[in-house]
Enzyme design. Structure first.
Site, PDB file in Angstrom:
ATOM      1  N   SER A   1       0.865  -1.182   0.000  1.00  0.00           N
ATOM      2  CA  SER A   1       0.000   0.000   0.000  1.00  0.00           C
ATOM      3  C   SER A   1       0.898   1.227   0.000  1.00  0.00           C
ATOM      4  CB  SER A   1      -0.927  -0.012   1.214  1.00  0.00           C
ATOM      5  OG  SER A   1      -0.198  -0.261   2.392  1.00  0.00           O
TER       6      SER A   1
ATOM      7  N   GLU B   1       1.221   5.457   0.913  1.00  0.00           N
ATOM      8  CA  GLU B   1       0.649   6.590   1.658  1.00  0.00           C
ATOM      9  C   GLU B   1       1.018   7.905   0.968  1.00  0.00           C
ATOM     10  OE1 GLU B   1       0.842   6.400   5.982  1.00  0.00           O
ATOM     11  OE2 GLU B   1       1.515   8.485   5.978  1.00  0.00           O
TER      12      GLU B   1
ATOM     13  N   ARG C   1      -4.464   9.279  16.688  1.00  0.00           N
ATOM     14  CA  ARG C   1      -4.637  10.417  17.575  1.00  0.00           C
ATOM     15  C   ARG C   1      -4.171  11.687  16.887  1.00  0.00           C
ATOM     16  NH1 ARG C   1      -0.681  11.696  22.454  1.00  0.00           N
ATOM     17  NH2 ARG C   1       0.524  12.322  20.633  1.00  0.00           N
ATOM     18  N   GLY C   2      -3.003  11.624  16.239  1.00  0.00           N
ATOM     19  CA  GLY C   2      -2.418  12.815  15.628  1.00  0.00           C
ATOM     20  C   GLY C   2      -1.648  13.619  16.651  1.00  0.00           C
ATOM     21  N   ASP C   3      -0.966  14.648  16.166  1.00  0.00           N
ATOM     22  CA  ASP C   3      -0.214  15.557  17.044  1.00  0.00           C
ATOM     23  C   ASP C   3      -0.717  16.958  16.764  1.00  0.00           C
ATOM     24  OD1 ASP C   3       1.672  13.699  18.227  1.00  0.00           O
ATOM     25  OD2 ASP C   3       2.452  13.484  16.187  1.00  0.00           O
TER      26      ASP C   3
ATOM     27  N   HIS D   1       6.704   4.812  20.848  1.00  0.00           N
ATOM     28  CA  HIS D   1       6.190   6.149  20.503  1.00  0.00           C
ATOM     29  C   HIS D   1       7.048   7.206  21.201  1.00  0.00           C
ATOM     30  CE1 HIS D   1       3.411   9.630  20.796  1.00  0.00           C
ATOM     31  NE2 HIS D   1       3.110   9.258  19.575  1.00  0.00           N
TER      32      HIS D   1
ATOM     33  N   GLN E   1       5.013   2.728  12.519  1.00  0.00           N
ATOM     34  CA  GLN E   1       5.895   3.844  12.203  1.00  0.00           C
ATOM     35  C   GLN E   1       7.084   3.255  11.435  1.00  0.00           C
ATOM     36  OE1 GLN E   1       6.545   6.692  11.305  1.00  0.00           O
ATOM     37  NE2 GLN E   1       5.938   7.754  13.166  1.00  0.00           N
TER      38      GLN E   1
ATOM     39  N   PHE F   1      12.909  14.509  10.468  1.00  0.00           N
ATOM     40  CA  PHE F   1      11.671  13.738  10.628  1.00  0.00           C
ATOM     41  C   PHE F   1      11.828  12.681  11.717  1.00  0.00           C
ATOM     42  CE2 PHE F   1       8.743  12.713   6.800  1.00  0.00           C
ATOM     43  CZ  PHE F   1       8.285  14.015   6.758  1.00  0.00           C
TER      44      PHE F   1
ATOM     45  N   HIS G   1       3.783  -1.157   3.769  1.00  0.00           N
ATOM     46  CA  HIS G   1       3.082   0.121   3.566  1.00  0.00           C
ATOM     47  C   HIS G   1       4.155   1.187   3.321  1.00  0.00           C
ATOM     48  CE1 HIS G   1      -0.132   3.119   4.199  1.00  0.00           C
ATOM     49  NE2 HIS G   1       0.739   3.807   4.907  1.00  0.00           N
TER      50      HIS G   1
HETATM   51  P1  FAD Z   1      -2.220   6.784  20.421  1.00  0.00           P
HETATM   52  O1  FAD Z   1      -2.391   5.355  20.104  1.00  0.00           O
HETATM   53  O2  FAD Z   1      -3.341   7.502  21.061  1.00  0.00           O
HETATM   54  O3  FAD Z   1      -0.903   6.902  21.336  1.00  0.00           O
HETATM   55  C1  FAD Z   1      -0.285   8.163  21.576  1.00  0.00           C
HETATM   56  C2  FAD Z   1       0.554   8.100  22.830  1.00  0.00           C
HETATM   57  O4  FAD Z   1      -0.305   8.022  23.963  1.00  0.00           O
HETATM   58  C3  FAD Z   1       1.484   6.888  22.932  1.00  0.00           C
HETATM   59  O5  FAD Z   1       2.647   7.296  23.607  1.00  0.00           O
HETATM   60  C4  FAD Z   1       0.689   5.904  23.794  1.00  0.00           C
HETATM   61  O6  FAD Z   1       1.535   5.001  24.486  1.00  0.00           O
HETATM   62  C5  FAD Z   1      -0.013   6.867  24.743  1.00  0.00           C
HETATM   63  N1  FAD Z   1      -1.305   6.363  25.224  1.00  0.00           N
HETATM   64  C6  FAD Z   1      -2.283   5.761  24.523  1.00  0.00           C
HETATM   65  N2  FAD Z   1      -3.331   5.455  25.309  1.00  0.00           N
HETATM   66  C7  FAD Z   1      -3.012   5.887  26.565  1.00  0.00           C
HETATM   67  C8  FAD Z   1      -3.664   5.892  27.821  1.00  0.00           C
HETATM   68  N3  FAD Z   1      -4.884   5.359  27.962  1.00  0.00           N
HETATM   69  N4  FAD Z   1      -3.026   6.426  28.894  1.00  0.00           N
HETATM   70  C9  FAD Z   1      -1.785   6.989  28.757  1.00  0.00           C
HETATM   71  N5  FAD Z   1      -1.112   7.017  27.587  1.00  0.00           N
HETATM   72  C10 FAD Z   1      -1.718   6.491  26.510  1.00  0.00           C
HETATM   73  N6  FAD Z   1      -0.366  11.924  12.305  1.00  0.00           N
HETATM   74  C11 FAD Z   1      -1.215  12.821  11.758  1.00  0.00           C
HETATM   75  O7  FAD Z   1      -1.418  13.908  12.315  1.00  0.00           O
HETATM   76  N7  FAD Z   1      -1.852  12.569  10.572  1.00  0.00           N
HETATM   77  C12 FAD Z   1      -1.720  11.386   9.922  1.00  0.00           C
HETATM   78  O8  FAD Z   1      -2.333  11.181   8.887  1.00  0.00           O
HETATM   79  C13 FAD Z   1      -0.845  10.409  10.481  1.00  0.00           C
HETATM   80  N8  FAD Z   1      -0.676   9.193   9.890  1.00  0.00           N
HETATM   81  C14 FAD Z   1       0.059   8.224  10.535  1.00  0.00           C
HETATM   82  C15 FAD Z   1       0.115   6.937   9.992  1.00  0.00           C
HETATM   83  C16 FAD Z   1       0.802   5.922  10.650  1.00  0.00           C
HETATM   84  C17 FAD Z   1       0.813   4.542  10.060  1.00  0.00           C
HETATM   85  C18 FAD Z   1       1.485   6.188  11.869  1.00  0.00           C
HETATM   86  C19 FAD Z   1       2.248   5.114  12.576  1.00  0.00           C
HETATM   87  C20 FAD Z   1       1.464   7.485  12.390  1.00  0.00           C
HETATM   88  C21 FAD Z   1       0.744   8.502  11.753  1.00  0.00           C
HETATM   89  N9  FAD Z   1       0.646   9.783  12.279  1.00  0.00           N
HETATM   90  C22 FAD Z   1      -0.181  10.722  11.704  1.00  0.00           C
HETATM   91  C23 FAD Z   1       1.405  10.151  13.477  1.00  0.00           C
HETATM   92  C24 FAD Z   1       0.600   9.909  14.757  1.00  0.00           C
HETATM   93  O9  FAD Z   1      -0.575  10.663  14.750  1.00  0.00           O
HETATM   94  C25 FAD Z   1       1.477  10.301  15.931  1.00  0.00           C
HETATM   95  O10 FAD Z   1       2.525   9.375  16.087  1.00  0.00           O
HETATM   96  C26 FAD Z   1       0.759  10.503  17.246  1.00  0.00           C
HETATM   97  O11 FAD Z   1       1.670  11.082  18.176  1.00  0.00           O
HETATM   98  C27 FAD Z   1       0.217   9.236  17.883  1.00  0.00           C
HETATM   99  O12 FAD Z   1      -0.851   8.749  17.224  1.00  0.00           O
HETATM  100  P2  FAD Z   1      -1.473   7.314  17.622  1.00  0.00           P
HETATM  101  O13 FAD Z   1      -2.702   7.159  16.863  1.00  0.00           O
HETATM  102  O14 FAD Z   1      -0.456   6.261  17.548  1.00  0.00           O
HETATM  103  O15 FAD Z   1      -1.820   7.651  19.173  1.00  0.00           O
END
Ligand code: FAD
Length: 275
Positions: free
Chosen positions: A6, A8, A98-100, A140, A167, A207, A257
């Protein structure tokens, strides 16, 4: 059967970027991807660009396009509307993150973690969308506890994720160990490695610092030694990434991917070496 792949993309914002994506999508389509995905800026910074791009990839290029959806900074209502829009376009796969939040943006919105977004999608559209989530073989960047990070990944799977994309990394052992550890916790969904072909090494360094991906020292040293020899850098990078992909496939990775950055050559150079 060949390993599913796939690609991106990020959503273009200017005509020039749009033309670049059109060119890239057309060329990469020849590689028969299972699907392509399009990133989404957390806090709504690409709120209109992502759906437009997904529609374009779908209609103009005939590609199965999966939107990314980042929940931080968004409300239930906004994300619910986007999901309805994607449903109307015929999208069946969502990458839920979740995003940043961009710095300076204070409003965190209705969701704190990706788990809550996965729960929300399941609750509102149970069974309709195939949900992919992100995961981190090298941990992460905001988590200094690898085991807690792994448990948080499992929580996303328990909430209803169907698949995961990692990642990017340049150390295949980190992936294999992560998959083994996840399996021990009972995670049984496919975990597809995210592959970042190397095009611009100094950009990649920046990055990687931000997203917590490690560039092995020996690779950095090699790149440095090549100096301005762009061809040598590209060849070395493609050979090295292709070797890693072969190892991943031989070790059981269920797919690859590619983070294309909307460029054709770096991804094609790797694929040419592994296919
Ligand atoms: P989560 O799974 O919510 O985790 C984030 C952090 O919080 C981790 O450190 C985790 O350990 C911690 N955490 C989770 N749950 C809990 C809890 N209950 N209590 C305490 N801590 C917790 N970013 C974008 O903005 N746009 C995109 O399109 C995008 N695409 C991506 C695609 C892929 C395949 C990947 C791997 C990343 C992508 N990202 C994108 C980056 C991503 O949004 C960031 O890495 C972000 O910081 C974490 O997203 P996540 O969904 O993994 O978060």
């Amino acid at each position: 059967m060949p390993t599913p792949i796939s690609f991106e993309f990020y959503p273009p914002k200017t005509d020039e970027q749009r033309a670049q994506l059109d060119k890239t999508a057309a060329k990469l389509k020849s590689q028969k991807p299972e699907y392509v995905s399009c990133t989404f800026g957390a806090g709504g910074s690409t709120l209109s660009y992502t759906p437009e791009t997904v529609e374009r990839l779908h209609r103009e290029h005939g590609l199965d396009a999966a939107p990314h959806l980042s929940c931080v900074g968004g409300t239930r209502e906004e994300l619910g509307e986007l999901l309805e829009r994607y449903k109307a376009m015929g999208c069946r796969r969502i990458v839920a993150l979740r995003g940043d939040l961009p710095s300076g943006m204070g409003h965190t919105g209705d969701f704190r973690y990706a788990t809550e977004l996965v729960e929300f999608i399941r609750r509102e559209h149970d069974g309709y969308f195939h949900i992919e989530v992100g995961c981190y073989p090298e941990c992460h960047p905001q988590s200094d506890d690898a085991l807690a990070d792994l448990r948080h990944f499992k929580a996303k799977v328990d909430a209803g994720a169907d698949g995961a994309i990692t990642q990017y990394f340049y150390n295949a052992d980190a992936y294999f160990r992560f998959v083994d550890d996840a399996r021990k916790l009972g995670v049984d969904i496919p975990i597809v490695p995210g592959i970042m072909p190397i095009s611009n090494f100094s950009q990649l360094r920046r990055f990687s610092d931000a997203c917590g991906a490690e560039i092995p020292r020996w690779i950095g040293k090699r790149m440095q030694a090549y100096g301005d020899d762009v061809e040598a850098i590209r060849d070395f990078a493609a050979d090295f990434v292709a070797d890693m992909c072969r190892r991943l496939i031989d070790g059981g990775a269920p797919g690859l991917h590619f983070y294309t950055l909307n460029l054709t050559k770096p991804t094609l150079s790797v694929l040419a070496r592994i296919r």
